[in-house]
Structures are given as structure tokens and as C-alpha cells.
Design an enzyme around this catalytic site. Structure first.
Site, PDB file in Angstrom:
ATOM      1  CG  HIS A   1      -1.874   1.087   1.287  1.00 26.89           C
ATOM      2  ND1 HIS A   1      -2.976   1.137   0.477  1.00 26.89           N
ATOM      3  CD2 HIS A   1      -1.911   2.209   2.036  1.00 26.89           C
ATOM      4  CE1 HIS A   1      -3.658   2.237   0.727  1.00 26.89           C
ATOM      5  NE2 HIS A   1      -3.033   2.911   1.665  1.00 26.89           N
TER       6      HIS A   1
ATOM      7  CG  ASP B   1      -1.121   6.043   2.297  1.00 33.39           C
ATOM      8  OD1 ASP B   1      -2.204   5.636   1.849  1.00 33.39           O
ATOM      9  OD2 ASP B   1      -0.716   5.736   3.431  1.00 33.39           O
TER      10      ASP B   1
ATOM     11  CG  ASP C   1      -5.426   3.140   4.483  1.00 34.50           C
ATOM     12  OD1 ASP C   1      -5.864   2.834   5.606  1.00 34.50           O
ATOM     13  OD2 ASP C   1      -4.561   4.012   4.306  1.00 34.50           O
TER      14      ASP C   1
ATOM     15  CG  HIS D   1      -6.848   6.774   1.031  1.00 35.59           C
ATOM     16  ND1 HIS D   1      -6.538   5.888   0.036  1.00 35.59           N
ATOM     17  CD2 HIS D   1      -5.950   6.539   2.005  1.00 35.59           C
ATOM     18  CE1 HIS D   1      -5.504   5.159   0.389  1.00 35.59           C
ATOM     19  NE2 HIS D   1      -5.120   5.531   1.584  1.00 35.59           N
TER      20      HIS D   1
HETATM   21 ZN   LIG Z   1      -3.593   4.648   2.732  1.00 41.80          ZN
END
Ligand SMILES: [Zn+2]
Length: 1045
Positions: free
Chosen positions: A271, A273, A383, A588
Site C-alpha cells: 500500500h 499512499d 485504506d 484518501h
Molecule cells: Zn492509505
């Protein structure tokens, strides 16, 4: 003693020793310990001889340079132990290595340790990410050194002066420390003892089985005794003793499960970001570091699969690391590097508009189709902070029937009851949803995680398959060799779930086969946490709403200009560029406001760019659409061209330049999605009257609504004109500001806690009492100022326009608070157990009471342009132009205005703010009263341009006969310059048939999906009035219109 005899003695001793469980467990632990007894235990033997790098030199830069530019710089000598910085700089190291001749036959690693994130470059190509936090400190130079191999080589290491999680000062989410230094703690060659490593992994798994399966399970003891015997067998100084020990472990691992055992589908994952505790630019390098490491692992582990989302990140790597991208494309073609998600980024699941969410899929899926020859079949949002009830329909229309997340396990109050279930949206669309039952997307392949995945699974017995995503995540990192090696040992071992390396398709196919007994969850997946993210970073929220409007208007006007013929070129590639900027900011941690200041600055710059470029595009479209009506520059304005981008006729008060240059007001009318020229201003059916009373209060009325304001700008009365029905309860005041203490438990920018409600303080310090600013006629207004808290002030202008059914509150706030939450409250004389909130392409209801834990956990919720509280025959709606946080408890509607968290951005929201909200009392239902249309009108002001005196009838491009149906988007079709796509949705929650009328030269019309793939069976017959469309509640339809050339 000779090795063979020594081994024989050890094996004999191993047969007979009595076992005490605790001492045996701890004995094995110490044999593996990194801390204790490393002088004599197995762990201490992992690496053999080492030798320092022949030379290390470095060059430092504030910019993130490409390799070719960096290596041409002047390098100066550097040493292990040196520290580099400050934060966000980049240090390039040139490392000369010389492998000793004596290491022939050995596995040789380049060992690099630093608290910054490193990338190894070899022969001008990125080859390996090295981050201590991601348990990657070795780059394998050779698995067995040959005489013929070059023993001298040069590597470059690009070291980012930030860690996997940025550079928080003191805690992860604290604002970054600008002066952090990063130390180079190791740069050397070392012999890696592969046989020791394998034995360590064996023993670690056995020890975990012994500890975690528990004393009621005989497998626990079998594993323990095997491990204990292995310690007896091993002489750490004599590798010839290892194979016998490994055979003992293999005997345990190869004892198989029964047929009914649960199957875990393990998939490599990372993951990343897209921006969070680091800026967008660093994410580009995080992708490269993480993904090149995955490619290395794939080369050595033919079974490894890796699941990867976010088209934007692929696009970055394509542009900045073309060599790596080619390797990734190969592995995608082999089905091992698996693109998932289908969206441009993993966006926020609540705040983007319906059309923005469609574009997330359109931009994402088209990218995956173009680059990899196929669209994604799973939506992937592990997430994100909650999931709109409109998402199932958006997925289904984008070629997706499967959804994966895990975030709802973060719920603070209620445990979500499923891990595998059907999720049904507001229109009835269903998708198969799966939450990995281990409650994480960053697993490490440990026994504990496997057992949790089975034990925690809420749908045991219904389905027998679960996802297991392994790899370091959030800041990148990804899988490691050790994770894979652990799982190889657990593939089918009695007592543990079956573990297979898999793909999302294999997992979901298995779940689909077993889906007959699954339960269904209807409506939104509300996250009972992070509900401060509806409000934090108000300027980002405002930028999002405003830019959604700008791109809507540019597309409408450009499409009309295109359809009118002439030389107009639809700005397709420029619009794609601007959409991608907007979609990127919906990531997000950006749109929710949970990012550092550097990211906020980037995001606001992107919004500025959309505003700038959008204004140019709009001007070009208007010029092409009605150039002959525009006023030549020299003339004085006599008339005004009024453009309406919404799909209904509007009559509103506008402000336009008068003959003397000063702004004057005019009441004008404009047709649905079209324009008119206003020459003689219209007379209002009733002028606005404004009356100041002796006590300082002000009464305003426009023939539609009537309002009384006290000296603090509060509503003491709000009525429909000519009606006695009062909206404000006796003794209450609406438009009441309130300040709350806002100190969450940890996640500062993210969370507002239930207990903040206990700290309410009404704002009552008047700086400037209410005074009339416009005396009435076309517009009446009054303004006042308040002091909020110690350092902040608020000024508001309350505006009532002729013929307008709502009253507007134009608000300016100088906000300098710390950990405070500002809201405005409207107590209303309406009783209902449910309030209604606008969401993407529709609305939903949430309770106004706190009966159950599920009800009160929604003390702070999100909405788009409006919320409404209605009883039979009457209600009050609260509209806004840039806010998302709201609540309705009992009879009080609240709009959340500003927060002041300090982490991860210490300056969050400390600024000047301007926003508008409005209140609208109404008869009947909010649907029949036109609340939805009024909220659009507030958000999409009419455009006005000085016009020439030419005669021109009003012109409308589109109109819709049913007020239940909203024509939301009008755009050129992708890849089909002669076609137009229009998107409509049913907004009332009703089944309706309607006419879509158009004056464009349409020769063919058919339905298509969100990816604009036409449905050949759904050709729409064209009739005089346009085409007939049928809708079920909240259905979204896209229509492809082919134009006559
Ligand atoms: Zn995230």
C-alpha cells in the site's frame, strides 16, 4: 572430535531428554534471538565474513534529480557513521566494491543500512530498494561467487532524507521535523549463510506453532519437541549438522491438513499512499523503490504474485522509470504483477461527487486497458475512510463486481458483522465484498496472522477462502523474501490453514462459487472513526467542490460549442489533464485533509491550476458558442449574456457591470443548459423588503420566505411567506454558532470524538451588531461580526434575493484556533426520526436519535450539497457550497465549518476562510419543493458576460421533462469526437419515465456504461421531443449521442 562422531553423539542425546514446556520454548527462542547469546546462537551465524566498501563518496541535492544528472555531479568523500540532511534532501552515494578472492563459492551481499529510504542503481538502472524499516538491507550481488565474475564494481545509492513514514518529530503523525538527519550506519560486503537462514525460518515457524496453537493442541507440542530436538542436533559452528535438523522440520511441515481446512489466498501487496506524510514527488520514488524490489523477488520466486492499485502510480513509473516499467509490463502479461482497483487513485470514499467517482473509474480503467490490455475486475480500497452507498452501482457500471477493503475493522464502536458478503447500494446494485479477515493489508506471512485470519473470520462455514495481503505498506516497502519463505513452509501443514500464493481473481472466483449462503449488507459502509476528515483542511474541500463545478461547466459549454459546429476543437487532452489533477487530489489522505503541510501546498497549487486553465477553456467555449453575441471591447455594456449549465430553467438575481462600471443587480432568466440575453431587467414578482426594528433586529421578506434576525445575526423566526408555519422552535435561535473542544485520542486531523459534544459553547461575543447593508428591492442583506474564541473572528452577510426560496449566509472567518471545532446550528420545528443527506447521485437517510450504538456512532456524518429534516408536509433544508461534515440530532441540523488539528499539519486551517450556506424552509417533501435543484443552483452560479445589442432568442441544448431526473454531465465521448455522452440520474428515489429533449443534431442514441462502452441492444428511438428514458430509484444512465456532422 570428528564431525561425524560429534553428530552421532548429538543425535543420540536428542532421543531421550525429558521436556519442560516453558524452558524448551525459551531455549528455542534464545537460539534464534537477535539480542541474546548471538556469540553462540544460530542467529549470530547468519552472516559470515565482511569487508568494508573500497570507497564511498556522496553528493547532496535539494531536488530529486534523475540518475543521469545526479551521477555527473561532483562527489565528495563520505564515511559510514556520517549523517545527512536536512529532511527532504537527497544524498547520492557512489560506492566502490571489491569482493575478496577468498569468497569464491559464497553468497555475497551488499549490506546497506540507513534510516533514510535508499535505491540501489547499477549500470544506470534502478535494481533494489533498501529501507531498514521495510526489513530490506541486503542487495544480493551473487548467490555463489564464481572466479569469472567481476570482483570489482560500482553501485550508486540514492538516499532520500526521509523514512518510510516521512519524518514526524517524535511520533509518526507529528508534523515533519525539518532538520532531521539520516545516518549511514552500514555499507559493506558480507557473506550470507543461506543454510543458517533456512534453518532460522524453520525454527521460527515451529516456535510460533508451539506458542500459538496452545496447550490444548497436540500440534503445539509436536512442533515444540521437533524444534527442541533441532537445537540439540545443530552445532552452529558445523553446517554439516544442519541437514538433519532441517529434515526434522520438514517432517512436521509435510504432515497435511484435512479436506475441510480453510484456504488462505496470499498475495504480495504494497500500500503506497499517493501523498501523506511525504509529498507527491516522493511517492514517485517510493513506487520505484517498492516495485523494483518486487521485480527482483519475482525473478527468484516464480510463484510470487503482487497486487497493485492506482493508475496514477503506474503512470508515474511509466514516465520516470521506463526501464522498470517495461519489466513490470512483462510480469503483468504473465499474470503475476496484477493491476487492481480500476480507479485513478485510491480515492476518498465519501466526499468526491458522483461524477468524480465515475471519472476515477473512467480514467483508471481506460489506463489499464490501454497499458495492459485489460480492465480491472476488482475495486480495491483497503485504506479509505468509509464507502458511499452509491459505490456498488458505480462499480457495476465500470465493469466491476468485486470489492475489497479492510478499513471497517477500525470501527471504534461496533464490530462490522461480516468479512465476506454482498453489498447492496441505494439503487439495488450488488457486488461481492471481501474484507481480509486478518484485518490488515500489510501482513508478514507469520503463523499468528494465519491463525487470526481463520479465527477472526465472521463468515466461517459460509465460505472457506480468505485474502491475505503481505508486504510492508502505507509508506511502501512491499514483500520480502522471508515472508515468502515463511509461507512456503505453511502451504499445507496440519493445524494451520492452507496457504497458497494466489490472485484476486482466484480468490473471488472461489468465493463466488461458495456464495449461496452469504448475507447482504444494504447501504453505506460507514467508518465509525475519522469523521473529522469531512471538515479538516477546508480549503482543500472548497477546492474540490469548486473544481468539480469548473470542470462540469467547461465540459457542458465545450460540448455545446462542439455540437453547434464550426471550427471549435473540444479540449479533450487538456480536460483529461485537469481531471487527473482533481482526481489525484481526491486521494484518501489529501481530500480528507490528513496530510502534511507540503501536500496541502501541492494540492492547493493543483486547484489553482484547474481554476486558471478552466477559466481559459470556458472563455474559449463561450466565445465559440456565442461569439456573435459578445460585446466588442470598446462598447459600453447594454445587455448581458446569461449562461446556465444546469438542466432546468432558472430565474435569479445576478450582479453585472452597469453603465458606469459599478456592479448592479438584475433579475434574469436563462433556459435549461443554454443561454439568453438579458436586456431589460425583469421586475420581481415581489421586491425584497428589509425592515430594521427598534430593538436592532431586522425582518426580511421576499414573498417566498420571511425571516427575523436578532442583533447577533440569529434567526428568531423563519417562515414561508403568507403562512403561519414557523420553522424556528419557540425560544430557540437558528444560525447559532457553537465552538467545541476538539481533542481526539490520537489521530488528530482524522478524528472528532463523541465527547466533543459535551464541550459545546455557543458563540455570543458580538463585535459588530447586525446592520442593514442592502435595503431591498432585488436583494436585501444585513451583516454582523462575532468574536469566536481568543483569536478568531467571523463576519457574515445574510442575503435574501427576490424570488429565491432560500436565504444565504456568506461567511468570512479569520481562524486562528487550536483544537477547536466550529459549527453552525439550526434548531427547527420539525419532528422526524430520520434526516436526509445528499450523497453521490442520490441521497440516504440517517437516524436523528441515538437509540443503539450503531445510531450514536454516527454523531458526525457527511453529506454533499444539502441535508434536510422533514415531517409530512413540511421541512427545512440546509444547503452549502463547500462543506461536507454535518449532523442532525433530534431537531437540530448542524453544519461543521472548521477544525484546528495540529498533526500532521501544525498549520491546518489557520487561514482566512470564505464559504456560503443557506437555509430553505419548504412545504411538502424536499423532492417536490425542489431542494435538490436549489442546492445545485447555489453551487453552480449563472455565468454572465457583457453582450452586444444583437437580437437573439434564448437557446437551450438539453432539458428533462421530469423534475426527478437530473442531467449531471455532458461531455465529448472518449475516442469518438463525433459523439457526446450525457449522464442522468434519478434523484427522488422513484420509478419514472421522462423525456430528454435536445436541440443538438443527434442522429443516433444508445445507452452506454460508465466506461462509455455502448450497449448495442439499447438503441433509443429518436422522436420529435428527443428520447424517452426509464429510471428506477437512484439509477444512473449514460447515453451516447452520435451527432450529425
Ligand atoms: Zn492509505
Amino acid at each position: 572430535m570428528r564431525p561425524a562422531r560429534r553428530r552421532a553423539r548429538r543425535e543420540a542425546a536428542a532421543m531421550s531428554a525429558p521436556q519442560h514446556r516453558r524452558t524448551a520454548l525459551e531455549r528455542v527462542e534464545k537460539f534464534l534471538s537477535e539480542t541474546y547469546f548471538t556469540d553462540c546462537n544460530l542467529r549470530g551465524r547468519l552472516f559470515g565474513a565482511s569487508c568494508p566498501a573500497a570507497s564511498v563518496s556522496c553528493f547532496q541535492s535539494r531536488r530529486r534529480l534523475p540518475y543521469a544528472e545526479a551521477v555527473g555531479q561532483q562527489f565528495r568523500p563520505a564515511r559510514v557513521g556520517d549523517a545527512f540532511g536536512p529532511t527532504w534532501e537527497t544524498c547520492w552515494f557512489k560506492v566502490e566494491l571489491s569482493i575478496p578472492q577468498a569468497w569464491a563459492g559464497q553468497e555475497v551481499h551488499f549490506v546497506w543500512e540507513s534510516d533514510g529510504e535508499g535505491m540501489v542503481w547499477r549500470d544506470a538502472q534502478p535494481v533494489q530498494g533498501l529501507t531498514r524499516e521495510g526489513e530490506k538491507t541486503s542487495y544480493i550481488l551473487t548467490s555463489s561467487l564464481k572466479e569469472t565474475e567481476p570482483h570489482s564494481l560500482t553501485l550508486y545509492v540514492e538516499l532520500a532524507c526521509n523514512g518510510l513514514f516521512g519524518a514526524g518529530k517524535g511520533s509518526m503523525i507529528a508534523p515533519p521535523d525539518p532538520d532531521k538527519r539520516f545516518t549511514l550506519s552500514k555499507a559493506e560486503l558480507a557473506i550470507f549463510n543461506r543454510d543458517v537462514y533456512e534453518l532460522l525460518v524453520d525454527l521460527e515457524i515451529l516456535l510460533d506453532m508451539a506458542q500459538l496453537l496452545g496447550e490444548e493442541n497436540q500440534r503445539s507440542f509436536q512442533a515444540l519437541y521437533a524444534a527442541n530436538q533441532m537445537v540439540n542436533l545443530c552445532d552452529v559452528t558445523d553446517p554439516s549438522t544442519f541437514p538433519a535438523a532441517r529434515r526434522l522440520a520438514a517432517a512436521i511441515f509435510s504432515q497435511k491438513n484435512g479436506e475441510s481446512q480453510h484456504t488462505i489466498h496470499a498475495m504480495g501487496h504494497c500500500h503506497i499512499d499517493t501523498a501523506w506524510l511525504w509529498p507527491y514527488e516522493e511517492t514517485i520514488r517510493k513506487c520505484a523503490r517498492s516495485w523494483v524490489t518486487v521485480v527482483r523477488l519475482m525473478e527468484c520466486n516464480p510463484e510470487l504474485t503482487f497486487v497493485c492499485s492506482q493508475a496514477q502510480q503506474f503512470e508515474w513509473v511509466r514516465c520516470w522509470y521506463p526501464g522498470l516499467y517495461t519489466q513490470i509490463q512483462d510480469y503483468v502479461a504473465k499474470g503475476r504483477f496484477v493491476p487492481v482497483g480500476g480507479t485513478w487513485v485510491e480515492m476518498d470514499g465519501n466526499l468526491p461527487s458522483g461524477e468524480s467517482m465515475v471519472r476515477q473509474f473512467l480514467q483508471g480503467q481506460r489506463f489499464f486497458q490501454q497499458q495492459f490490455g485489460r480492465i480491472c475486475s476488482e475495486f480495491w480500497l483497503p485504506d479509505t475512510f468509509g464507502y458511499s452507498a452509491q459505490l456498488p452501482q458505480l462499480m457495476r457500471g465500470s465493469g466491476i463486481r468485486r470489492f475489497l477493503t479492510q478499513k471497517l475493522c477500525w470501527n471504534l464502536v461496533n464490530t462490522f458483522p461480516h468479512h465476506t458478503f454482498f453489498w447492496e447500494g441505494i439503487d439495488g446494485s450488488r457486488v461481492l465484498a471481501h474484507f481480509p479477515p486478518g484485518d490488515s493489508y500489510g501482513m508478514h506471512g507469520r503463523v499468528e496472522e494465519m491463525l487470526k485470519t481463520v479465527k477472526n473470520n465472521k463468515d466461517k462455514g459460509r465460505v472457506n477462502h480468505s485474502a491475505f495481503l503481505f508486504g510492508f505498506g502505507d509508506g511502501g516497502g512491499g514483500p520480502t523474501q522471508k515472508m515468502l519463505d515463511r509461507m512456503k513452509r505453511m502451504s499445507d501443514t496440519d493445524g494451520l490453514p492452507r496457504v497458497q500464493i494466489s490472485t484476486p481473481d482466484r480468490l473471488f472466483s472461489a468465493l463466488e462459487r461458495e456464495s449461496s449462503q452469504l448475507c447482504t449488507w444494504v447501504g453505506e459502509l460507514f467508518l465509525e472513526l475519522h469523521n473529522g476528515t469531512y471538515t479538516t483542511q477546508a480549503q482543500i474541500k472548497k477546492g474540490n467542490r469548486e473544481c468539480e463545478r469548473i470542470l462540469h461547466d467547461v465540459e457542458v459549454l465545450s460540448t455545446l460549442a462542439l455540437a453547434r459546429g464550426g471550427k471549435f476543437q473540444y479540449p479533450a487532452s487538456e480536460l483529461q489533464r485537469l481531471w487527473r489533477l482533481l482526481l489525484l487530489n481526491q486521494f484518501h489522505d489529501v481530500l480528507p485533509g490528513s496530510c502534511i503541510q507540503l501536500v496541502v501546498e501541492d494540492a492547493l497549487r493543483y486547484y489553482t491550476e484547474i481554476r486558471r486553465a478552466g477559466a481559459l477553456l470556458q472563455e474559449e467555449a463561450v466565445q465559440s458558442l456565442c461569439g456573435e453575441l459578445l460585446q466588442p471591447k470598446s462598447e459600453s455594456a447594454e445587455s448581458t449574456l446569461v449562461l446556465n449549465t444546469l438542466p432546468w430553467d432558472r430565474t435569479e438575481v445576478i450582479s453585472r457591470p452597469g453603465p458606469t462600471g459599478a456592479e448592479t443587480l438584475a433579475l434574469v432568466t436563462a433556459p435549461s443548459m443554454g443561454y439568453s440575453v438579458a436586456r431589460e431587467p425583469l421586475l420581481p414578482p415581489q421586491p425584497v423588503s428589509v425592515m430594521k426594528q427598534e430593538d436592532g433586529s431586522v425582518a426580511m421578506e421576499n414573498g417566498v420566505i420571511a425571516v427575523c434576525l436578532d442583533t447577533m445575526g440569529r434567526l428568531t423566526s423563519l417562515r414561508l411567506a403568507h403562512s403561519e408555519r414557523e420553522s424556528v422552535p419557540d425560544g430557540c435561535c437558528a444560525n447559532q454558532f457553537a465552538l467545541f473542544d476538539d481533542i481526539p485520542l490520537y489521530w488528530d486531523a482524522w478524528d472528532v470524538m463523541d465527547y466533543h459534544l459535551e464541550t459545546r459553547k455557543p458563540v455570543t461575543t458580538l463585535l459588530k451588531p447586525l446592520e442593514v447593508t442592502l435595503a431591498g428591492g432585488l436583494r436585501g442583506s444585513a451583516s454582523f461580526s462575532l468574536r469566536i474564541g481568543e483569536r478568531s473572528t467571523l463576519t457574515q452577510e445574510i442575503i435574501l434575493d427576490a424570488a429565491c426560496p432560500y436565504i444565504r449566509f456568506l461567511t468570512q472567518v479569520e481562524w486562528k484556533e487550536a483544537h477547536k471545532f466550529l459549527k453552525v446550528e439550526f434548531p427547527v420545528q420539525v419532528r422526524s426520526t430520520n434526516a436526509t443527506y445528499e450523497i453521490q447521485f442520490g441521497h440516504l437517510q440517517r437516524p436523528t436519535h441515538w437509540n443503539t450504538s450503531w445510531d450514536w456512532a454516527r454523531f458526525e456524518v457527511w453529506a454533499h450539497k444539502w441535508l434536510d429534516l422533514s415531517e409530512h408536509g413540511f421541512g427545512v433544508a440546509l444547503l452549502n457550497d463547500s462543506k461536507y461534515g454535518a449532523s442532525a440530532h433530534r431537531n437540530i441540523l448542524s453544519l461543521s465549518l472548521l477544525r484546528a488539528p495540529k498533526s500532521p499539519d501544525a498549520m491546518a486551517d489557520i487561514a482566512h476562510h470564505q464559504f456560503t450556506y443557506a437555509v430553505m424552509p419548504h412545504r411538502g417533501s424536499f423532492q417536490d419543493a425542489g431542494v435538490i435543484q436549489c442546492a445545485y443552483n447555489l453551487n453552480f452560479p449563472l455565468h454572465t458576460v457583457p453582450a452586444s445589442s444583437a437580437q437573439c432568442p434564448a437557446w437551450s441544448a438539453f432539458s428533462v421533462s421530469s423534475p426527478a431526473v437530473v442531467l449531471e454531465a455532458v461531455k465529448q465521448a472518449e475516442d469518438r469526437p463525433e459523439a457526446v455522452v450525457v449522464r442522468l440520474y434519478e434523484a427522488h428515489g422513484s420509478t419514472v419515465r421522462t423525456w430528454l429533449q435536445t436541440s443538438l443534431p443527434v442522429k443516433e442514441a444508445m445507452l452506454c456504461d460508465f466506461l462509455e462502452r455502448p450497449d448495442a441492444r439499447s438503441c433509443l428511438p429518436l422522436e420529435q421531443q428527443g428520447m424517452r428514458l426509464s429510471f428506477t430509484p437512484f439509477q444512473v444512465l449514460s447515453v451516447l449521442l452520435v451527432l450529425r456532422q
